[in-house]
Scaffold this motif. Structure first.
Motif, PDB file in Angstrom:
ATOM      1  N   VAL A 322     -27.247   4.233 -15.747  1.00 46.66           N
ATOM      2  CA  VAL A 322     -28.590   3.742 -15.422  1.00 46.66           C
ATOM      3  C   VAL A 322     -28.636   3.281 -13.970  1.00 46.66           C
ATOM      4  O   VAL A 322     -27.615   2.964 -13.362  1.00 46.66           O
ATOM      5  CB  VAL A 322     -29.006   2.577 -16.347  1.00 46.66           C
ATOM      6  N   ASP A 323     -29.852   3.240 -13.420  1.00 46.04           N
ATOM      7  CA  ASP A 323     -30.042   2.734 -12.063  1.00 46.04           C
ATOM      8  C   ASP A 323     -31.506   2.366 -11.873  1.00 46.04           C
ATOM      9  O   ASP A 323     -32.339   2.575 -12.775  1.00 46.04           O
ATOM     10  CB  ASP A 323     -29.604   3.783 -11.030  1.00 46.04           C
ATOM     11  N   VAL A 324     -31.814   1.816 -10.695  1.00 52.25           N
ATOM     12  CA  VAL A 324     -33.173   1.376 -10.369  1.00 52.25           C
ATOM     13  C   VAL A 324     -33.583   1.970  -9.029  1.00 52.25           C
ATOM     14  O   VAL A 324     -32.798   1.982  -8.074  1.00 52.25           O
ATOM     15  CB  VAL A 324     -33.238  -0.166 -10.281  1.00 52.25           C
ATOM     16  N   ASN A 325     -34.809   2.436  -8.939  1.00 53.86           N
ATOM     17  CA  ASN A 325     -35.349   2.887  -7.656  1.00 53.86           C
ATOM     18  C   ASN A 325     -35.834   1.667  -6.883  1.00 53.86           C
ATOM     19  O   ASN A 325     -36.844   1.060  -7.221  1.00 53.86           O
ATOM     20  CB  ASN A 325     -36.506   3.866  -7.869  1.00 53.86           C
ATOM     21  N   ASP A 326     -35.094   1.299  -5.829  1.00 52.95           N
ATOM     22  CA  ASP A 326     -35.501   0.153  -5.008  1.00 52.95           C
ATOM     23  C   ASP A 326     -36.064   0.599  -3.657  1.00 52.95           C
ATOM     24  O   ASP A 326     -36.193  -0.201  -2.729  1.00 52.95           O
ATOM     25  CB  ASP A 326     -34.343  -0.812  -4.808  1.00 52.95           C
ATOM     26  N   THR A 327     -36.417   1.874  -3.550  1.00 53.52           N
ATOM     27  CA  THR A 327     -37.098   2.387  -2.352  1.00 53.52           C
ATOM     28  C   THR A 327     -38.588   2.100  -2.493  1.00 53.52           C
ATOM     29  O   THR A 327     -39.192   2.429  -3.528  1.00 53.52           O
ATOM     30  CB  THR A 327     -36.872   3.904  -2.191  1.00 53.52           C
ATOM     31  N   TYR A 328     -39.177   1.491  -1.470  1.00 53.14           N
ATOM     32  CA  TYR A 328     -40.590   1.115  -1.554  1.00 53.14           C
ATOM     33  C   TYR A 328     -41.448   2.376  -1.492  1.00 53.14           C
ATOM     34  O   TYR A 328     -41.723   2.916  -0.420  1.00 53.14           O
ATOM     35  CB  TYR A 328     -40.940   0.158  -0.414  1.00 53.14           C
ATOM     36  N   SER A 329     -41.846   2.822  -2.679  1.00 50.39           N
ATOM     37  CA  SER A 329     -42.502   4.121  -2.802  1.00 50.39           C
ATOM     38  C   SER A 329     -43.301   4.155  -4.102  1.00 50.39           C
ATOM     39  O   SER A 329     -43.411   3.151  -4.813  1.00 50.39           O
ATOM     40  CB  SER A 329     -41.445   5.230  -2.821  1.00 50.39           C
ATOM     41  N   LEU A 330     -43.811   5.317  -4.420  1.00 47.94           N
ATOM     42  CA  LEU A 330     -44.660   5.502  -5.591  1.00 47.94           C
ATOM     43  C   LEU A 330     -44.003   5.024  -6.880  1.00 47.94           C
ATOM     44  O   LEU A 330     -44.668   4.483  -7.765  1.00 47.94           O
ATOM     45  CB  LEU A 330     -45.029   6.984  -5.712  1.00 47.94           C
ATOM     46  N   SER A 331     -42.693   5.215  -7.018  1.00 48.62           N
ATOM     47  CA  SER A 331     -41.993   4.831  -8.249  1.00 48.62           C
ATOM     48  C   SER A 331     -41.079   3.624  -8.042  1.00 48.62           C
ATOM     49  O   SER A 331     -40.035   3.507  -8.681  1.00 48.62           O
ATOM     50  CB  SER A 331     -41.188   6.022  -8.790  1.00 48.62           C
ATOM     51  N   TYR A 332     -41.466   2.747  -7.164  1.00 42.94           N
ATOM     52  CA  TYR A 332     -40.723   1.518  -6.876  1.00 42.94           C
ATOM     53  C   TYR A 332     -40.556   0.714  -8.168  1.00 42.94           C
ATOM     54  O   TYR A 332     -41.524   0.427  -8.872  1.00 42.94           O
ATOM     55  CB  TYR A 332     -41.505   0.708  -5.844  1.00 42.94           C
ATOM     56  N   GLY A 333     -39.322   0.370  -8.496  1.00 36.43           N
ATOM     57  CA  GLY A 333     -39.062  -0.409  -9.709  1.00 36.43           C
ATOM     58  C   GLY A 333     -38.836   0.427 -10.952  1.00 36.43           C
ATOM     59  O   GLY A 333     -38.625  -0.128 -12.032  1.00 36.43           O
ATOM     60  N   GLU A 334     -38.819   1.736 -10.812  1.00 36.38           N
ATOM     61  CA  GLU A 334     -38.566   2.581 -11.989  1.00 36.38           C
ATOM     62  C   GLU A 334     -37.089   2.483 -12.383  1.00 36.38           C
ATOM     63  O   GLU A 334     -36.199   2.515 -11.538  1.00 36.38           O
ATOM     64  CB  GLU A 334     -38.913   4.040 -11.673  1.00 36.38           C
ATOM     65  N   THR A 335     -36.837   2.358 -13.674  1.00 37.84           N
ATOM     66  CA  THR A 335     -35.465   2.410 -14.176  1.00 37.84           C
ATOM     67  C   THR A 335     -35.153   3.851 -14.568  1.00 37.84           C
ATOM     68  O   THR A 335     -35.977   4.544 -15.161  1.00 37.84           O
ATOM     69  CB  THR A 335     -35.260   1.484 -15.386  1.00 37.84           C
ATOM     70  N   LEU A 336     -33.945   4.277 -14.237  1.00 39.68           N
ATOM     71  CA  LEU A 336     -33.550   5.675 -14.398  1.00 39.68           C
ATOM     72  C   LEU A 336     -32.337   5.778 -15.310  1.00 39.68           C
ATOM     73  O   LEU A 336     -31.398   4.981 -15.215  1.00 39.68           O
ATOM     74  CB  LEU A 336     -33.205   6.271 -13.031  1.00 39.68           C
TER      75      LEU A 336
END
Length: 371
Positions: A322-336
C-alpha cells in the motif's frame, strides 16, 4: 536387632505410601487457570463525541481484554482542543480518569492546507461527503473553553504535559512487541513519532487503521478518504513504517456497515448515564434520524476498535503493498494498493473487505449497555 530393622522398614513404607498419596492428590487437583494477559493499546484519534471515535474509545476503555495505555489526540474531525475535551468527558463518564490523555499534532503537514482546502475541492472535485472536519470551523481558544461550553461543567482532569508522539515512543519501548496502536485519525502523531525514532515500528505488535479507500471510491474527494486526505504526507510516513503487521479498515468495508433507524432506536434506549444522554441528544445524527427514518449513518472507527477485541470479525481481506499519493494533484490523498510489487519503501498490509456484522454489533450493544 531384627525388631529394630522391622521398625525402620515399616516407617519407610509408611513414608513412601504417604508421599505417593500426596503426589496423586496434587496431580488430581486441577491447575489454577491463569487470567489471559490484557492487550496493551494506544488509541490515536481525532476525537468526537460518541459515534464514531467516542464509541471506539468506549469499546476499548471498558473491555476487560484491553489495557488502554493512553489516548493521543490529533487534528482531523476536530481540532486537538476539541478532541482533548471530548476524550476527557468520555473517560469521566465511565469513571476511567486513570487513562492518560495526550495532546498531539494540530495541523496538516502541507503549509496553508486549512486555508486553501475549500478552493482545492472546487478545483479537483468532491465526493459524496461534504465533511471538512477541523478545516470547516475556527480553532478553539483552548480545550478548557470547549469543555465548559459543550458540557456546562468543569473538567476533573486535564491532558498530560508529554507530547503525544513522545508518549507513543515511550510506551512501545516499555512494552516491546506487545502494543497495538489503533489509529483512527489523521497520521500526524504517529508520523512524528516515527520521525523521532523509526525503531519503534518493528517493536510494536500491530497497527490498526480506520483509513483509506483502496478498492473503493473516496468520500470527501473522488479518490480520497478523509483521514488520509487531510494530511497525506503524514499518512504516507505512517504506512511506510516497518510495522510487523498493518491492518486497514478502509471505506471498502466501512461504507457497507451502517446504522439504520432501527439501530438508532435500539442504542438510544440503552443509554442511561446522564453524561452520555447529553452527548446523544446533542449529537449531529440524532435530529437526522428523528426527522427522517430512512436516514443512515456509518460506524467507521468502531470496526477498528472491535477488531482488537475480536480479530475474527474479519471475514474477507486482501494482503497487498500500500501507499499514499502525496503529490499535490487531482488524486492528492488517494490510498493505493498494488497487485504486484509496490514502490520502493512501501509495505504490505491487510486490507479488510468484509466483516461479521453480528459480532461487531454485539460488541457495540454490550458497550452501550454499560452507559
Amino acid at each position: 536387632m531384627k525388631n529394630w530393622k522391622r521398625l525402620v522398614q515399616t516407617t519407610c513404607a509408611i513414608a513412601l505410601i504417604g508421599s505417593t498419596a500426596t503426589v496423586f492428590a496434587a496431580a488430581a487437583k486441577p491447575p489454577v487457570a491463569k487470567a489471559p494477559e490484557k492487550i496493551p493499546v494506544i488509541l490515536d484519534a481525532d476525537m468526537v463525541d460518541l459515534f464514531d471515535d467516542g464509541v471506539a474509545l468506549l469499546i476499548l476503555a471498558q473491555s476487560p481484554k484491553v489495557d488502554l495505555k493512553g489516548v493521543t489526540v490529533v487534528i482531523g474531525n476536530s481540532w486537538v482542543e476539541d478532541g482533548v475535551a471530548s476524550t476527557i468527558r468520555h473517560l469521566e463518564g465511565i469513571g476511567r480518569t486513570d487513562i492518560p490523555v495526550f495532546a498531539g499534532n494540530n495541523k496538516p503537514t502541507r503549509p496553508g492546507r486549512i486555508e486553501n482546502i475549500k478552493a482545492e475541492k472546487k478545483l479537483w472535485g468532491h465526493g459524496h461527503d461534504s465533511h471538512l472536519g477541523a478545516a470547516g470551523y475556527p480553532k478553539p481558544a483552548s480545550w478548557q473553553e470547549t469543555y465548559r461550553e459543550r458540557y456546562k461543567s468543569e473538567p476533573t482532569i486535564g491532558p498530560k504535559a508529554e507530547d503525544a508522539s513522545d508518549f507513543i515512543i515511550r510506551t512501545i519501548k516499555e512494552n516491546p512487541h506487545k502494543v497495538t496502536i489503533v489509529g483512527i485519525g489523521t497520521g500526524g502523531n504517529i508520523a512524528k513519532a516515527l520521525e523521532k525514532d523509526p525503531s519503534i515500528a518493528p517493536l510494536a505488535k500491530e497497527i490498526v487503521y480506520m483509513a483509506g479507500a483502496f478498492l473503493h471510491a473516496g468520500n470527501v474527494m473522488p479518490t480520497a478518504e478523509f483521514n488520509v486526505w487531510l494530511d497525506p504526507e503524514s499518512a504516507k510516513k505512517e504506512y511506510r513504517g516497518a510495522w510487523p503487521k498493518q491492518t486497514f479498515f478502509p471505506l471498502d468495508v466501512c461504507e457497507n456497515e451502517r446504522i439504520s433507524y432501527k439501530n438508532f432506536l435500539d442504542l438510544e434506549k440503552r443509554v442511561k448515564n446522564p453524561v452520555f444522554k447529553h452527548m446523544w441528544e446533542n449529537h449531529y445524527q440524532t435530529p437526522l434520524f428523528r426527522n427522517n427514518q430512512k436516514f443512515e449513518n456509518y460506524i467507521w472507527d468502531v470496526l477498528a476498535a472491535s477488531y482488537v477485541l475480536d480479530p475474527s470479525i474479519v471475514t474477507e481481506e486482501v494482503f497487498m503493498p500500500v501507499d499514499v499519493n502525496d503529490t499535490y494533484s487531482l488524486s492528492y490523498g488517494e490510498t493505493l494498493a498494488f497487485a504486484g510489487p509496490g514502490p520502493e519503501g512501501s509495505q504490505k498490509a491487510h486490507i479488510v473487505q468484509k466483516i461479521d456484522r453480528k459480532k461487531v454489533w454485539k460488541i457495540v450493544t454490550d458497550t452501550f449497555d454499560k452507559l
